[in-house]
Write an enzyme that holds these catalytic residues in place. Sequence first.
Site, PDB file in Angstrom:
ATOM      1  N   TYR A 104       9.044  -5.169  -1.283  1.00  0.00           N
ATOM      2  CA  TYR A 104       8.321  -3.983  -0.784  1.00  0.00           C
ATOM      3  C   TYR A 104       9.043  -2.682  -1.115  1.00  0.00           C
ATOM      4  CZ  TYR A 104       4.810  -6.698   1.767  1.00  0.00           C
ATOM      5  OH  TYR A 104       3.748  -7.513   2.096  1.00  0.00           O
ATOM      6  N   HIS A 111      -1.252 -10.670   2.312  1.00  0.00           N
ATOM      7  CA  HIS A 111      -1.013  -9.609   1.330  1.00  0.00           C
ATOM      8  C   HIS A 111      -1.932  -9.850   0.145  1.00  0.00           C
ATOM      9  CE1 HIS A 111       1.043  -6.896  -1.431  1.00  0.00           C
ATOM     10  NE2 HIS A 111       0.995  -7.875  -2.320  1.00  0.00           N
ATOM     11  N   ASN A 154      -0.687  -8.244   9.427  1.00  0.00           N
ATOM     12  CA  ASN A 154      -2.088  -8.285   8.981  1.00  0.00           C
ATOM     13  C   ASN A 154      -2.430  -9.534   8.166  1.00  0.00           C
ATOM     14  OD1 ASN A 154      -0.793  -7.558   6.664  1.00  0.00           O
ATOM     15  ND2 ASN A 154      -1.929  -5.672   6.291  1.00  0.00           N
TER      16      ASN A 154
HETATM   17  P1  CMP Z   1       0.423  -5.244   2.472  1.00  0.00           P
HETATM   18  O1  CMP Z   1      -0.934  -5.373   1.898  1.00  0.00           O
HETATM   19  O2  CMP Z   1       1.324  -6.413   2.388  1.00  0.00           O
HETATM   20  O3  CMP Z   1       1.182  -3.982   1.829  1.00  0.00           O
HETATM   21  C1  CMP Z   1       2.126  -3.209   2.502  1.00  0.00           C
HETATM   22  C2  CMP Z   1       2.263  -3.607   3.946  1.00  0.00           C
HETATM   23  O4  CMP Z   1       2.861  -2.624   4.769  1.00  0.00           O
HETATM   24  C3  CMP Z   1       0.874  -3.787   4.562  1.00  0.00           C
HETATM   25  O5  CMP Z   1       0.237  -4.901   4.042  1.00  0.00           O
HETATM   26  C4  CMP Z   1       1.214  -3.844   6.033  1.00  0.00           C
HETATM   27  O6  CMP Z   1       1.752  -5.089   6.424  1.00  0.00           O
HETATM   28  C5  CMP Z   1       2.320  -2.785   6.074  1.00  0.00           C
HETATM   29  N1  CMP Z   1       1.800  -1.483   6.476  1.00  0.00           N
HETATM   30  C6  CMP Z   1       0.984  -0.659   5.790  1.00  0.00           C
HETATM   31  N2  CMP Z   1       0.726   0.465   6.467  1.00  0.00           N
HETATM   32  C7  CMP Z   1       1.407   0.359   7.616  1.00  0.00           C
HETATM   33  C8  CMP Z   1       1.553   1.195   8.733  1.00  0.00           C
HETATM   34  N3  CMP Z   1       0.945   2.390   8.793  1.00  0.00           N
HETATM   35  N4  CMP Z   1       2.336   0.780   9.738  1.00  0.00           N
HETATM   36  C9  CMP Z   1       2.962  -0.427   9.667  1.00  0.00           C
HETATM   37  N5  CMP Z   1       2.874  -1.272   8.612  1.00  0.00           N
HETATM   38  C10 CMP Z   1       2.084  -0.892   7.612  1.00  0.00           C
END
Ligand code: CMP
Length: 139
Positions: free
Chosen positions: A51, A117, A114
């Site tokens: 990340y 990915h 969430n």
């Molecule tokens: P992902 O699609 O894995 O890509 C980046 C990740 O950062 C995202 O899913 C979430 O898990 C996390 N993420 C993105 N925006 C936020 C936010 N505003 N606050 C916390 N986590 C976030």
Amino acid sequence: MKTDITFTMVKPDAVNSGHIGLILDKITKAGFKFVAIKYTHLTIEQAGAFYEVHQERPFYRDLVTFMSSGPIVAAILQKENAVADFRKLIGTTDPSKADEGTIRKAFAKSIQENAVHGSDSNENATIEASFFFSNFERF
Ligand code: CMP
């Protein structure tokens, strides 16, 4: 036929809730072929590197801690228009805004936890797939 790849992870929240099978079933039924798959547990360093693109964001530290908090399933998926179709299947990053029928609507707990990915571009799909899998692990 033109086929594209995308990269996905079933994240620690969904693994911990016992949702691996249901999520992989939805992915299969949506027409994606599994090119590579592994069950693994990222170290803090590996999650930080994966990340890295978000390292200036306020949520980066929490995200890295979360993504290294338990096992994940990583996979490369193949389908025509894979990146866009997969993002449609999983729904918006914030599950409270995700459409009915999407994976995040069904399984995500919060904007961070969430459930899954999905790569956001063909270029990132290639980079992310190569982060986890060698050419000897893709079929
Ligand atoms: P992902 O699609 O894995 O890509 C980046 C990740 O950062 C995202 O899913 C979430 O898990 C996390 N993420 C993105 N925006 C936020 C936010 N505003 N606050 C916390 N986590 C976030």
